[in-house]
Write an enzyme that holds these catalytic residues in place. Structure first.
Site, PDB file in Angstrom:
ATOM      1  N   TRP A 176     -13.283  26.199  23.181  1.00 55.05           N
ATOM      2  CA  TRP A 176     -14.570  26.762  23.871  1.00 55.05           C
ATOM      3  C   TRP A 176     -14.118  28.043  24.234  1.00 55.05           C
ATOM      4  O   TRP A 176     -15.657  29.203  24.328  1.00 55.05           O
ATOM      5  CB  TRP A 176     -14.060  26.359  25.192  1.00 55.05           C
ATOM      6  CG  TRP A 176     -14.829  24.672  25.063  1.00 55.05           C
ATOM      7  CD1 TRP A 176     -13.479  23.969  24.582  1.00 55.05           C
ATOM      8  CD2 TRP A 176     -15.436  24.101  24.490  1.00 55.05           C
ATOM      9  NE1 TRP A 176     -13.811  22.790  24.768  1.00 55.05           N
ATOM     10  CE2 TRP A 176     -15.416  23.000  24.475  1.00 55.05           C
ATOM     11  CE3 TRP A 176     -16.820  24.735  24.516  1.00 55.05           C
ATOM     12  CZ2 TRP A 176     -16.599  22.152  24.180  1.00 55.05           C
ATOM     13  CZ3 TRP A 176     -18.124  23.836  24.348  1.00 55.05           C
ATOM     14  CH2 TRP A 176     -17.534  22.711  23.621  1.00 55.05           C
ATOM     15  N   ASP A 193     -14.211  29.972  32.925  1.00 55.88           N
ATOM     16  CA  ASP A 193     -14.499  29.202  32.348  1.00 55.88           C
ATOM     17  C   ASP A 193     -13.468  28.097  33.138  1.00 55.88           C
ATOM     18  O   ASP A 193     -12.571  27.844  32.397  1.00 55.88           O
ATOM     19  CB  ASP A 193     -14.669  29.111  30.616  1.00 55.88           C
ATOM     20  CG  ASP A 193     -15.011  27.286  30.278  1.00 55.88           C
ATOM     21  OD1 ASP A 193     -15.257  26.101  31.481  1.00 55.88           O
ATOM     22  OD2 ASP A 193     -15.987  26.737  29.106  1.00 55.88           O
ATOM     23  N   LYS A 224     -15.561  16.397  34.022  1.00 54.92           N
ATOM     24  CA  LYS A 224     -14.543  16.334  33.649  1.00 54.92           C
ATOM     25  C   LYS A 224     -13.192  15.512  34.924  1.00 54.92           C
ATOM     26  O   LYS A 224     -13.908  14.393  35.264  1.00 54.92           O
ATOM     27  CB  LYS A 224     -13.820  17.242  33.173  1.00 54.92           C
ATOM     28  CG  LYS A 224     -14.194  17.104  31.269  1.00 54.92           C
ATOM     29  CD  LYS A 224     -13.988  18.723  31.149  1.00 54.92           C
ATOM     30  CE  LYS A 224     -14.745  19.312  29.698  1.00 54.92           C
ATOM     31  NZ  LYS A 224     -15.515  18.444  28.655  1.00 54.92           N
TER      32      LYS A 224
HETATM   33  C1  LIG Z   1     -13.686  24.480  28.840  1.00 55.94           C
HETATM   34  C2  LIG Z   1     -14.787  24.173  28.203  1.00 55.94           C
HETATM   35  N1  LIG Z   1     -16.057  25.270  28.358  1.00 55.94           N
HETATM   36  C3  LIG Z   1     -17.362  24.358  27.711  1.00 55.94           C
HETATM   37  C4  LIG Z   1     -17.505  23.280  27.665  1.00 55.94           C
HETATM   38  C5  LIG Z   1     -19.215  23.018  26.821  1.00 55.94           C
HETATM   39  O1  LIG Z   1     -19.418  21.913  27.817  1.00 55.94           O
HETATM   40  P1  LIG Z   1     -21.026  21.881  28.535  1.00 55.94           P
HETATM   41  O2  LIG Z   1     -20.689  20.212  27.264  1.00 55.94           O
HETATM   42  O3  LIG Z   1     -21.197  20.521  29.355  1.00 55.94           O
HETATM   43  O4  LIG Z   1     -21.988  22.292  27.854  1.00 55.94           O
HETATM   44  C6  LIG Z   1     -16.537  22.193  27.813  1.00 55.94           C
HETATM   45  C7  LIG Z   1     -16.813  20.641  27.069  1.00 55.94           C
HETATM   46  O5  LIG Z   1     -16.219  20.311  27.329  1.00 55.94           O
HETATM   47  C8  LIG Z   1     -15.019  22.867  27.708  1.00 55.94           C
HETATM   48  O6  LIG Z   1     -13.962  21.444  27.798  1.00 55.94           O
END
Ligand SMILES: Cc1ncc(COP(=O)(O)O)c(C=O)c1O
Length: 357
Positions: free
Chosen positions: A100, A169, A193
Site C-alpha cells: 500500500w 494511512d 475493515k
Molecule cells: C492500508 C491500506 N491502504 C489503502 C487501501 C485501499 O483502500 P480502498 O480499497 O478503500 O481504496 C487498503 C485496502 O485494502 C489498505 O489496506
C-alpha cells in the site's frame, strides 16, 4: 449460519450491529422509511451523521483542532488527494514498507516530487526500518507512511517523531487500539475493515495543516470544501455512514479503544505464539513490526495450501487465503473478530498439523 470471517476487507462487522440494522431496515425509528431512503439533508439523517461523527471523535479522543471528514473514493483516492492538496511545487517524504505504501508512492509521484526515505522492499517488507535511519528531506511538505501494511502484515506501532507534518494511512488498524491523534497532521482510513461497510473513507485533518491545502483544485478534490460543508458537499454514502455509527456505538459499549487494544493484542499474541512454536507454520515479520490486525503465515509445505483452505472452509473458517503477492495464508482479526474465532482457528491449525506434520 454465520461463520468466522478472516477477510482482510470488506471484513466482518459485529453481529449486534447487523441485527440492529436488520431491525431498522424497513423503517428507521418511526420515520416511515429506511435510512437508505432518507434525504441526507433531513434532520433525522443529520442527527444520525452527527452522532456517528461524535462517537468516532470520542473513541479516538480527537482534539478539537481537527476536522473529521466522511468522504468517498476509498483510501486509494487519498493517495492522490493528499499530494494534490498539500504537494504543489514541493517535495514529500514517503516510507516504503509494503504494497500500500508503494501504491501511495506511485500515485503521489505523478503529482509531485517525492523522496523515498526508507524501504524494506529488498527484504520482502519483512520489517519497517527504524525511524532513526530514515533519510528525511530538509523541507518536506509532509511525511507519509502506512502504519499497518494489510498485505504483508507489518506495522509501525509508534508514530515516528518527524519535523514534517505526519500523515498516516491507518486503513487496516484504525480503532484497533488507542492512539495519540495529536502526533499527526492527517490520518485516513477506508471503512471496510475496522469501521463499517465499504464506500466510506474517514480523514482526520489538523486545522493548521488543512489551511495549507490547495484551493485551486476541482471542488470535490479539495479537503477544505468537504470540511466547510460538514462532509455533505455532495451526497455522502449515507448507509455506510449510518452503519459505521452503529459500529462506533458498539465499540463504546465494549469499553472503548483501550479495551479493544487489550483484546486485539491478546488475540494476536495467541496466534503468533501458536505459529512460532508450531514448527509447521511460520510468519516472516520481525517481532517488533508484527501487525496485530493482519497475520500472514506460511505452511512448511506450500503444496498443502489448497487442502488447508478447503478444510478450513469446511470447519467454518473463511477467507484465509493470503494475498497473491505474498502467498500462503492471512488471518485478518479486526475488532469484529472475537477471541473465540482466533481459538477456533488455532484449534483447526493444530488439528491440520497433526494430520500432516
Ligand atoms: C492500508 C491500506 N491502504 C489503502 C487501501 C485501499 O483502500 P480502498 O480499497 O478503500 O481504496 C487498503 C485496502 O485494502 C489498505 O489496506
Amino acid at each position: 449460519m454465520r461463520k468466522w470471517n478472516f477477510s482482510a476487507g470488506p471484513a466482518a462487522i459485529p453481529e449486534p450491529v447487523l441485527q440492529e440494522a436488520q431491525d431498522e431496515m424497513l423503517e428507521w425509528q418511526g420515520s416511515g422509511m429506511s435510512v437508505m431512503e432518507m434525504s441526507h439533508r433531513s434532520t433525522d439523517y443529520i442527527d444520525i451523521a452527527n452522532k456517528a461523527r461524535q462517537d468516532f471523535i470520542d473513541l479516538l479522543q480527537i482534539p478539537s483542532d481537527y476536522q473529521v471528514l466522511f468522504l468517498q473514493g476509498g483510501a486509494t483516492l487519498q493517495f492522490s488527494m493528499i499530494p494534490m492538496n498539500f504537494g504543489s511545487n514541493k517535495i514529500a517524504d514517503y516510507v516504503l514498507s509494503g504494497s500500500w505504501s508503494k501504491k501511495a508512492i506511485n500515485e503521489a509521484s505523478k503529482i509531485m516530487d517525492i523522496n523515498i526515505i526508507t524501504s524494506s522492499e529488498s527484504s520482502n517488507f519483512n520489517h519497517v526500518p527504524d525511524a532513526d535511519s530514515w533519510n528525511c528531506s530538509e523541507h518536506a511538505a509532509y511525511l507519509h507512511y502506512v502504519s499497518n501494511e494489510t498485505i504483508q502484515g507489518n506495522a509501525l506501532h509508534t508514530p515516528p517523531a518527524t519535523k514534517a507534518p505526519l500523515i498516516a494511512d491507518m486503513s487496516s488498524v484504525i480503532l484497533s487500539e488507542q492512539i495519540d491523534v495529536s502526533k499527526f497532521s492527517m490520518i485516513y482510513a477506508g471503512a471496510q475493515k475496522n469501521i463499517g461497510p465499504a464506500g466510506l473513507t474517514i480523514c482526520i485533518i489538523k486545522n493548521d495543516f488543512l489551511k495549507t491545502a490547495s484551493t485551486e483544485l476541482p471542488d470535490m478534490l479539495q479537503y477544505s470544501k468537504h470540511a466547510d460543508a460538514d462532509s455533505m458537499f455532495n451526497t455522502p454514502p449515507t448507509f455506510s455512514w449510518y452503519l459505521s455509527g452503529k459500529v462506533f456505538a458498539w465499540l463504546k459499549d465494549q469499553g472503548g479503544l483501550a479495551t479493544m487494544g487489550d483484546i486485539n493484542r491478546l488475540k494476536a499474541r495467541k496466534l503468533y505464539d501458536f505459529i512460532d512454536q508450531s514448527g509447521f507454520y511460520s510468519n516472516p515479520i520481525s517481532i517488533e513490526n508484527r501487525s496485530i490486525m493482519n497475520i500472514p503465515f506460511l505452511l512448511v509445505n506450500s503444496e498443502l495450501n489448497s487442502e488447508f483452505l478447503h478444510d478450513a472452509e469446511n470447519a467454518g473458517l473463511l477467507n484465509l487465503k493470503g494475498h497473491r503477492s505474498v502467498g500462503g495464508m492471512r488471518a485478518s482479526i479486526y475488532n469484529a473478530t472475537p477471541i473465540e474465532a482466533v481459538d477456533a482457528l488455532i484449534n483447526f491449525m493444530a488439528d491440520f498439523q497433526s494430520r500432516h506434520g
